[in-house]
Design a protein around this motif. Structure first.
Motif, PDB file in Angstrom:
ATOM      1  N   LYS A 195      41.065  41.575  30.265  1.00 53.92           N
ATOM      2  CA  LYS A 195      41.158  42.477  31.367  1.00 53.92           C
ATOM      3  C   LYS A 195      41.091  41.662  32.795  1.00 53.92           C
ATOM      4  O   LYS A 195      41.302  42.357  33.821  1.00 53.92           O
ATOM      5  N   CYS A 196      40.796  40.476  32.819  1.00 57.14           N
ATOM      6  CA  CYS A 196      40.846  39.901  34.011  1.00 57.14           C
ATOM      7  C   CYS A 196      41.575  38.392  34.256  1.00 57.14           C
ATOM      8  O   CYS A 196      41.950  38.121  35.404  1.00 57.14           O
ATOM      9  N   CYS A 199      44.758  37.563  36.677  1.00 56.86           N
ATOM     10  CA  CYS A 199      44.885  37.150  37.861  1.00 56.86           C
ATOM     11  C   CYS A 199      43.963  36.014  38.341  1.00 56.86           C
ATOM     12  O   CYS A 199      44.104  35.655  39.390  1.00 56.86           O
ATOM     13  N   HIS A 200      43.095  35.802  37.378  1.00 55.78           N
ATOM     14  CA  HIS A 200      42.189  34.747  37.547  1.00 55.78           C
ATOM     15  C   HIS A 200      42.210  33.619  36.681  1.00 55.78           C
ATOM     16  O   HIS A 200      41.440  33.610  35.855  1.00 55.78           O
ATOM     17  N   LYS A 206      43.239  34.182  41.761  1.00 52.80           N
ATOM     18  CA  LYS A 206      42.925  35.299  42.975  1.00 52.80           C
ATOM     19  C   LYS A 206      41.386  35.020  43.412  1.00 52.80           C
ATOM     20  O   LYS A 206      40.495  35.010  42.493  1.00 52.80           O
ATOM     21  N   GLY A 207      41.268  35.376  44.603  1.00 54.31           N
ATOM     22  CA  GLY A 207      39.740  35.237  45.368  1.00 54.31           C
ATOM     23  C   GLY A 207      39.171  34.036  44.828  1.00 54.31           C
ATOM     24  O   GLY A 207      37.914  33.703  45.047  1.00 54.31           O
ATOM     25  N   LEU A 209      38.720  32.385  42.212  1.00 55.38           N
ATOM     26  CA  LEU A 209      37.938  32.616  40.990  1.00 55.38           C
ATOM     27  C   LEU A 209      38.780  32.540  39.855  1.00 55.38           C
ATOM     28  O   LEU A 209      40.018  32.965  39.493  1.00 55.38           O
ATOM     29  N   GLY A 221      34.049  32.085  42.897  1.00 53.95           N
ATOM     30  CA  GLY A 221      35.021  32.067  43.637  1.00 53.95           C
ATOM     31  C   GLY A 221      34.714  32.060  45.180  1.00 53.95           C
ATOM     32  O   GLY A 221      33.945  31.398  45.695  1.00 53.95           O
ATOM     33  N   GLU A 222      35.473  32.612  45.879  1.00 53.54           N
ATOM     34  CA  GLU A 222      35.275  32.758  47.607  1.00 53.54           C
ATOM     35  C   GLU A 222      33.592  33.419  48.006  1.00 53.54           C
ATOM     36  O   GLU A 222      33.345  32.547  48.735  1.00 53.54           O
ATOM     37  N   SER A 223      33.246  34.032  47.291  1.00 57.23           N
ATOM     38  CA  SER A 223      31.624  34.324  47.868  1.00 57.23           C
ATOM     39  C   SER A 223      30.761  33.444  47.093  1.00 57.23           C
ATOM     40  O   SER A 223      31.167  32.904  45.799  1.00 57.23           O
ATOM     41  N   THR A 226      29.152  34.867  43.169  1.00 54.79           N
ATOM     42  CA  THR A 226      30.080  35.365  42.163  1.00 54.79           C
ATOM     43  C   THR A 226      29.128  35.816  40.916  1.00 54.79           C
ATOM     44  O   THR A 226      29.220  37.172  40.778  1.00 54.79           O
ATOM     45  N   ARG A 240      31.834  44.472  41.923  1.00 51.59           N
ATOM     46  CA  ARG A 240      33.024  44.507  41.919  1.00 51.59           C
ATOM     47  C   ARG A 240      33.333  45.389  40.809  1.00 51.59           C
ATOM     48  O   ARG A 240      34.530  46.347  40.779  1.00 51.59           O
ATOM     49  N   MET A 251      37.273  45.639  41.022  1.00 55.79           N
ATOM     50  CA  MET A 251      38.241  44.643  39.833  1.00 55.79           C
ATOM     51  C   MET A 251      38.077  45.725  38.383  1.00 55.79           C
ATOM     52  O   MET A 251      37.188  46.148  38.163  1.00 55.79           O
ATOM     53  N   PRO A 252      39.195  45.434  37.813  1.00 54.72           N
ATOM     54  CA  PRO A 252      40.519  44.789  38.247  1.00 54.72           C
ATOM     55  C   PRO A 252      41.338  45.496  39.070  1.00 54.72           C
ATOM     56  O   PRO A 252      41.231  46.711  39.085  1.00 54.72           O
ATOM     57  N   SER A 253      41.801  44.661  40.140  1.00 60.63           N
ATOM     58  CA  SER A 253      42.669  45.456  41.199  1.00 60.63           C
ATOM     59  C   SER A 253      44.017  46.021  40.616  1.00 60.63           C
ATOM     60  O   SER A 253      44.278  45.679  39.366  1.00 60.63           O
ATOM     61  N   LYS A 256      44.925  47.970  37.025  1.00 65.46           N
ATOM     62  CA  LYS A 256      44.700  47.338  35.823  1.00 65.46           C
ATOM     63  C   LYS A 256      43.689  48.112  35.017  1.00 65.46           C
ATOM     64  O   LYS A 256      42.920  48.526  35.631  1.00 65.46           O
TER      65      LYS A 256
HETATM   66  C1  HEC Z   1      45.827  42.443  39.427  1.00 65.03           C
HETATM   67  C2  HEC Z   1      44.942  41.363  39.654  1.00 65.03           C
HETATM   68  C3  HEC Z   1      43.799  41.283  39.207  1.00 65.03           C
HETATM   69  C4  HEC Z   1      42.836  41.418  38.276  1.00 65.03           C
HETATM   70  C5  HEC Z   1      43.496  41.828  36.641  1.00 65.03           C
HETATM   71  C6  HEC Z   1      41.505  41.049  38.417  1.00 65.03           C
HETATM   72  N1  HEC Z   1      41.399  40.518  39.582  1.00 65.03           N
HETATM   73 FE1  HEC Z   1      39.756  39.989  40.470  1.00 65.03          FE
HETATM   74  N2  HEC Z   1      40.647  39.776  42.176  1.00 65.03           N
HETATM   75  C7  HEC Z   1      41.970  39.907  42.425  1.00 65.03           C
HETATM   76  C8  HEC Z   1      42.176  39.534  43.874  1.00 65.03           C
HETATM   77  C9  HEC Z   1      43.745  39.411  44.598  1.00 65.03           C
HETATM   78  C10 HEC Z   1      41.099  39.048  44.621  1.00 65.03           C
HETATM   79  C11 HEC Z   1      40.803  38.543  46.061  1.00 65.03           C
HETATM   80  C12 HEC Z   1      40.730  39.697  46.801  1.00 65.03           C
HETATM   81  C13 HEC Z   1      39.484  40.310  46.902  1.00 65.03           C
HETATM   82  O1  HEC Z   1      38.468  39.658  47.268  1.00 65.03           O
HETATM   83  O2  HEC Z   1      39.515  41.776  46.611  1.00 65.03           O
HETATM   84  C14 HEC Z   1      39.946  39.008  43.430  1.00 65.03           C
HETATM   85  C15 HEC Z   1      38.582  38.697  43.619  1.00 65.03           C
HETATM   86  C16 HEC Z   1      37.766  38.827  42.617  1.00 65.03           C
HETATM   87  C17 HEC Z   1      36.285  38.350  42.737  1.00 65.03           C
HETATM   88  C18 HEC Z   1      35.671  38.029  43.889  1.00 65.03           C
HETATM   89  C19 HEC Z   1      35.698  36.313  43.880  1.00 65.03           C
HETATM   90  C20 HEC Z   1      34.506  36.120  44.807  1.00 65.03           C
HETATM   91  O3  HEC Z   1      33.769  35.285  44.126  1.00 65.03           O
HETATM   92  O4  HEC Z   1      34.396  36.535  45.679  1.00 65.03           O
HETATM   93  C21 HEC Z   1      35.683  38.795  41.668  1.00 65.03           C
HETATM   94  C22 HEC Z   1      34.171  38.455  41.364  1.00 65.03           C
HETATM   95  C23 HEC Z   1      36.589  39.343  40.735  1.00 65.03           C
HETATM   96  N3  HEC Z   1      37.966  39.442  41.283  1.00 65.03           N
HETATM   97  C24 HEC Z   1      36.328  39.835  39.404  1.00 65.03           C
HETATM   98  C25 HEC Z   1      37.316  40.229  38.488  1.00 65.03           C
HETATM   99  C26 HEC Z   1      36.979  40.695  37.264  1.00 65.03           C
HETATM  100  C27 HEC Z   1      35.440  40.581  36.498  1.00 65.03           C
HETATM  101  C28 HEC Z   1      38.296  41.284  36.653  1.00 65.03           C
HETATM  102  C29 HEC Z   1      38.345  41.924  35.180  1.00 65.03           C
HETATM  103  C30 HEC Z   1      37.444  43.060  35.012  1.00 65.03           C
HETATM  104  C31 HEC Z   1      39.044  41.069  37.785  1.00 65.03           C
HETATM  105  N4  HEC Z   1      38.591  40.628  38.760  1.00 65.03           N
HETATM  106  C32 HEC Z   1      40.452  41.163  37.389  1.00 65.03           C
HETATM  107  C33 HEC Z   1      42.908  40.222  41.691  1.00 65.03           C
HETATM  108  C34 HEC Z   1      42.410  40.629  40.053  1.00 65.03           C
END
Ligand code: HEC
Length: 468
Positions: A195-196, A199-200, A206-207, A209, A221-223, A226, A240, A251-253, A256
């Motif tokens: 699921k993640c 994008c990561h 992304k982010g 991470l 990641g950026e923070s 995390t 998130r 998340m997921p954004s 998804k």
């Molecule tokens: C469709 C793309 C996409 C998917 C799938 C996705 N992410 Fe992200 N994620 C992003 C984007 C773009 C950012 C950066 C923008 C923001 O901070 O919102 C981000 C940022 C993050 C951050 C912040 C990083 C930090 O340390 O600041 C975390 C934590 C994170 N995602 C966790 C997850 C997790 C857990 C999943 C799975 C459940 C997931 N993401 C799935 C696109 C995605």
């Protein structure tokens, strides 16, 4: 044109939405130049044969359409790059290879128009160069969207090795028993993978991470919070995944497929336990509070009751039950499990009827005693029918006092208590029924607060509950 826009890029730190919006069309628009240019190359080659010579008049127009659509693709591609979501190195080569294709195509158009058949060798060099650059640009574009490991992910090992990639990892064997389930390898990592990581990953961080391995996850990641081992609530990752889905940071954004409630519980627990890189669930979970959730999540609780072969039922017992008003049906063809139903009977159920039921203790897996005037006292014996998978007690005057007797039904997956007088007692009963998947509590004395508590303590359970 391209250059002008490239210059704006330096100026625009916060690109306006309209450009980002248009940018998202790049992956669609880009197919136009690919199509036209491949057509141009094919026409150019075919026209060498006398038979296809007449096609030659179309070469300039094919190159021209290819070149013009390449301009559009380059512009939209540039808009897309403004989002800053892409790996910079790959983007650099992709962008300039695309721009080169665009200019070279105009060149090819010009040559074909001006000098038709002369200039043969340089022209062919140019044609093949465009063909090559087209593939190269497309490939890098694919890497940008899907990550550089996408194309060869399933390639045979020799092909992967040729490309400098390690051999494929043996997929981890599916866990067969709870005792061998690893908290990271069998729970957390597979969740991230499904699921993640789209994008990561390495190509698309992304982010900032990368969720592809333990090490990269812990780098964060950026923070700077995390994942905070030991403190789920301070962890950005937990924040998130527990936000309301429509929140920007969720998340997921992009809509998804989100993590399930079970998965969220498991991740929080993993972080609370200090986010270890491995460790057996059963050893970490000393209070056994999660074992049923984990078995359910890993599909280990599939009822293996049905693998047992049982002897045929005693015919006399079956006949006696039929005479007493039960409808008895075999449940499967090649085994002797039975379904007993009293809910349609016109007689009144008596304690002695239940005694006879006990004669089919091994065989009964479904029992319907709906609206049959079952009393609390009867439940003591019903609780001995240890192979029951489905028990329907709806519309009977039973209370918490009777419920206690059901706690031994270790195979029970579905329990219908609709329209009974049960209340808080279910909070004690449910945790004991480790295989329970569905419970019907509509029109009982169970309150909304009890339901909320039940849901919280048993995230894997489906509760059918509604109140006018
Ligand atoms: C469709 C793309 C996409 C998917 C799938 C996705 N992410 Fe992200 N994620 C992003 C984007 C773009 C950012 C950066 C923008 C923001 O901070 O919102 C981000 C940022 C993050 C951050 C912040 C990083 C930090 O340390 O600041 C975390 C934590 C994170 N995602 C966790 C997850 C997790 C857990 C999943 C799975 C459940 C997931 N993401 C799935 C696109 C995605």
């Amino acid at each position: 044109m391209g250059f002008v826009l490239l210059m704006i890029g330096g100026i625009l730190d916060n690109p306006p939405d309209i450009l980002l919006f248009l940018g998202r069309f790049h992956p669609v628009v880009v197919h136009l130049p690919i199509g036209f240019l491949i057509m141009a190359i094919l026409i150019q080659m075919a026209a060498r044969w006398p038979k296809y010579k007449p096609l030659a008049i179309y070469t300039p127009i094919a190159w021209f359409m290819g070149a013009v659509s390449a301009v559009v693709a380059v512009i939209f591609g540039y808009f897309l790059s403004l989002s800053g979501d892409y790996d910079e190195d790959t983007l650099f080569y992709h962008q300039w290879a695309g721009i080169a294709v665009m200019f070279l195509s105009f060149g090819c158009y010009y040559i074909n128009k001006k000098w038709n058949n002369s200039l043969s060798v340089p022209k062919w060099i140019l044609v093949f160069l465009i063909g090559f650059l087209l593939m190269f640009t497309g490939h890098l574009g694919g890497n940008l969207t899907h990550g550089s490991t996408y194309l060869l992910q399933y390639a045979p090992n020799p092909v992967r090795n040729m490309a400098g990639l390690p051999s494929k990892m043996e997929p981890r064997k599916k866990v067969a028993v709870l005792d061998s389930a690893d908290v990271f390898l069998d729970l957390v990592l597979p969740m991230m993978q499904s699921k993640c990581v789209s994008c990561h990953n390495e190509g698309k961080k992304k982010g900032g991470l990368m969720l592809t391995s333990y090490e990269t996850m812990m780098l964060g990641g950026e923070s700077d919070n995390t994942i905070v081992p030991g403190d789920a609530l301070k962890s950005e990752l937990v924040r998130r995944i527990t936000l309301p889905m429509e929140h920007d940071d969720f998340m997921p954004s992009e809509g998804k497929l989100p993590l399930t409630d079970q998965e969220v519980v498991l991740i929080k627990w993993w972080i609370k336990m200090g986010a270890p890189s491995s460790g057996f669930v059963t050893q970490l979970d000393t209070e056994k509070s999660l074992s049923s959730l984990v078995s359910n999540y890993l599909g280990l609780d599939k009822n293996n009751l049905f693998n047992n072969k049982i002897p045929p039922p005693d015919r006399a017992v079956v006949d006696s039950l039929i005479n007493r008003g039960f409808v008895i049906n075999p449940l499967m063809k090649d085994n002797y499990f039975l379904d007993a139903n009293y809910s349609l009977s016109e007689y009144t159920l008596k304690a002695s009827d239940i005694d006879v039921l006990l004669g089919l203790k091994e065989h009964l897996v479904w029992l319907n005693l709906g609206n049959s005037k079952v009393k609390d006292g009867y439940l003591e014996k019903i609780g001995l029918l240890h192979n029951l998978v489905k028990l329907d007690l709806k519309g009977n005057e039973i209370t918490d006092a009777g419920l206690k007797s059901l706690s031994q039904l270790e195979n029970l997956e579905s329990l219908n208590l609709y329209g009974t007088k049960v209340s808080k007692g279910i909070l004690e009963l449910v945790p004991k029924l480790t295989r329970l998947k569905t419970i019907y509590l509509w029109q009982t004395q169970v309150t909304k607060t009890d339901i909320i508590q039940l849901k919280k303590e048993n995230p894997g359970l489906t509760i059918i509950y509604e109140r006018e």
